[in-house]
Design an enzyme around this catalytic site. Sequence first.
Site, PDB file in Angstrom:
ATOM      1  N   ASP A  74       0.774  -1.252   0.000  1.00 19.58           N
ATOM      2  CA  ASP A  74       0.000   0.000   0.000  1.00 19.58           C
ATOM      3  C   ASP A  74       0.809   1.309   0.000  1.00 19.58           C
ATOM      4  O   ASP A  74       1.800   1.418   0.717  1.00 19.58           O
ATOM      5  CB  ASP A  74      -0.857   0.089   1.271  1.00 19.58           C
ATOM      6  CG  ASP A  74      -1.574  -1.188   1.604  1.00 19.58           C
ATOM      7  OD1 ASP A  74      -1.502  -2.149   0.844  1.00 19.58           O
ATOM      8  OD2 ASP A  74      -2.235  -1.203   2.666  1.00 19.58           O
ATOM      9  N   GLU A 121     -10.468  -2.399   4.454  1.00 14.84           N
ATOM     10  CA  GLU A 121      -9.113  -1.917   4.709  1.00 14.84           C
ATOM     11  C   GLU A 121      -8.965  -0.496   4.149  1.00 14.84           C
ATOM     12  O   GLU A 121      -9.749  -0.059   3.303  1.00 14.84           O
ATOM     13  CB  GLU A 121      -8.079  -2.849   4.047  1.00 14.84           C
ATOM     14  CG  GLU A 121      -8.154  -4.286   4.580  1.00 14.84           C
ATOM     15  CD  GLU A 121      -7.038  -5.194   4.077  1.00 14.84           C
ATOM     16  OE1 GLU A 121      -6.415  -5.862   4.918  1.00 14.84           O
ATOM     17  OE2 GLU A 121      -6.797  -5.264   2.856  1.00 14.84           O
TER      18      GLU A 121
HETATM   19  C1  FRU Z   1      -3.918  -3.610   2.712  1.00 13.19           C
HETATM   20  C2  FRU Z   1      -3.275  -4.090   4.014  1.00 13.19           C
HETATM   21  C3  FRU Z   1      -3.619  -3.141   5.147  1.00 13.19           C
HETATM   22  C4  FRU Z   1      -2.485  -3.351   6.107  1.00 13.19           C
HETATM   23  C5  FRU Z   1      -1.314  -3.562   5.167  1.00 13.19           C
HETATM   24  C6  FRU Z   1      -0.273  -4.520   5.680  1.00 13.19           C
HETATM   25  O1  FRU Z   1      -3.292  -4.106   1.583  1.00 13.19           O
HETATM   26  O2  FRU Z   1      -3.685  -5.412   4.305  1.00 13.19           O
HETATM   27  O3  FRU Z   1      -4.888  -3.364   5.721  1.00 13.19           O
HETATM   28  O4  FRU Z   1      -2.284  -2.267   6.960  1.00 13.19           O
HETATM   29  O5  FRU Z   1      -1.858  -4.063   3.961  1.00 13.19           O
HETATM   30  O6  FRU Z   1       0.855  -4.545   4.862  1.00 13.19           O
END
Ligand code: FRU
Length: 516
Positions: free
Chosen positions: A56, A238
């Site tokens: 992300d 998320e």
């Molecule tokens: C989204 C996610 C978030 C988390 C991160 C972990 O892709 O699953 O919810 O904070 O990636 O790398």
Amino acid sequence: MNRLIFAVSIVLMISCKDKHVDSSSGAEEPHSVSTYYQEPFRPQFHFSPPNKWMNDPNGLVFHHGIYHLFYQYYPEDIVWGPMHWGHAVSQDLIHWEHKPIALYPDEHGLIFSGSAVVDLQNTSGFGTIENPPLVAIFTYHNMDGEKQGRNDFQTQGIAFSLDDGDTWTKYGGNPVIQNKGLKDFRDPKVFWYAAQSKWILTLVAGDHAKFFESTNLKDWKLMSEFGKNQGAHGGVWECPDLFPLFVEGTDETKWVLLISMNPGAPNGGSGTQYFIGDFNGITFTSEQDQAKWLDYGMDDYAGVTYNNLPLKNRTFIGWMSNWNYARNTPTEAWRSSMTLPRNLSLITQNGDYFLRNYPVKTLEGLTSKIEIASEIVLRETFTLQRDDFMQTDFSFNADLSKPLKVVYGNTSGHISLEVRPDTGTLVFDRSQSGIVDFEESFGKHPQNQPYIPSGEEVEVRIILDRSSVEIFIDGGRYVFTNQVFPIQPYTTLSITGTGQTLAHVQLNAIKSIWNE
Ligand code: FRU
């Protein structure tokens, strides 16, 4: 090689060497221009990390004329691992400079996704009014807690920087939001709510969003929740983002809530839905029951928008991958890249609100025109051959009421976009795009998106960058973002229709940002 040529080429190699910061060590290491960012499938004008695993985008904030891009980063491997925040900066959202890693895991846990703000009034006390701190707000993921089967292992922490994001200090009072027993409790997005002089934090808790308030970024109070019975719930929510947008061409403002969800996207795996509604400083409400999707492609996830930009500029960056196969894509030095930065805008169509997302204008600084006919009448299939279409931006305007098919390909594979008025859909197919067998869902089904032609001309724009294809129809009202791994570059573009005219046809070559 004779000695003179050898000597000249050594001089050339030395003078061509460029300095790039190796983000894993923070040290400056020379890379030869000829090989830097030239591995197979390496995007040429999208952001990808210098090496290893990325997911992300995090902490998108504009400060002192600089766009910061932090990102979920594992500097030791090309698969997901203990998360850090990588860091890069840009003045135009197109050219990026790598910076040393910003945040490392600590005793509270790994550093998961989150946001960053400029604390202009120094409400946190971390800086001064003259030198306001940048404050990062992120999720701590405690692996020990998870292994022990606890359900309070995700908490929220903060860190600050007084030197424009180069170095960071974690707050001694972390975590600032404790977990009362929710397995999924993460991805805080914070912004300053000027109308009530306070900070608002949105995070997600499995199947809904929670909104908190604070006056100092350290003490947070839960205000409200949203979403248990609205939108799509095929997976875990998320990476939320809440922000206001003007409705195009009016003075009306609506609030937008972006929610990424994995799995359960319309074409499989990870995707981003949005809600249009109202926010009064305490609660977010929306009359919308059904999900609306930002992008029907399979590779636009966890996207959020920049903080601290003027109200009219809402700029979004997503992660160009999908948890279905993010760990399996056929790259070796690094894994995955970001989408092109895109401007978000809000429109009304048939009495309902919709988002558009469309590449930022600064991309045009990299493009150069390739001469082709500016109008094409599709009596028979139009075909264009080139050595390589893999760094191009192609667009035309057409009324999409009749069937139309655009294909890029070569002898070893192809991709296609089809307009299907009979079924009321747009269809993108990458099942024969090249390397597809690293995971089942990657190329299995053509991707569908509902589309009812308006009877008016709309723009169709297709941007290829070595291992990605981004399709924007009607200014980004309909989008497909996808990775592709062609065995050879596509060399043929063909368009088949039923007599319709393509107007304003344009083909542009796009330069590399890494080896200019
Ligand atoms: C989204 C996610 C978030 C988390 C991160 C972990 O892709 O699953 O919810 O904070 O990636 O790398």
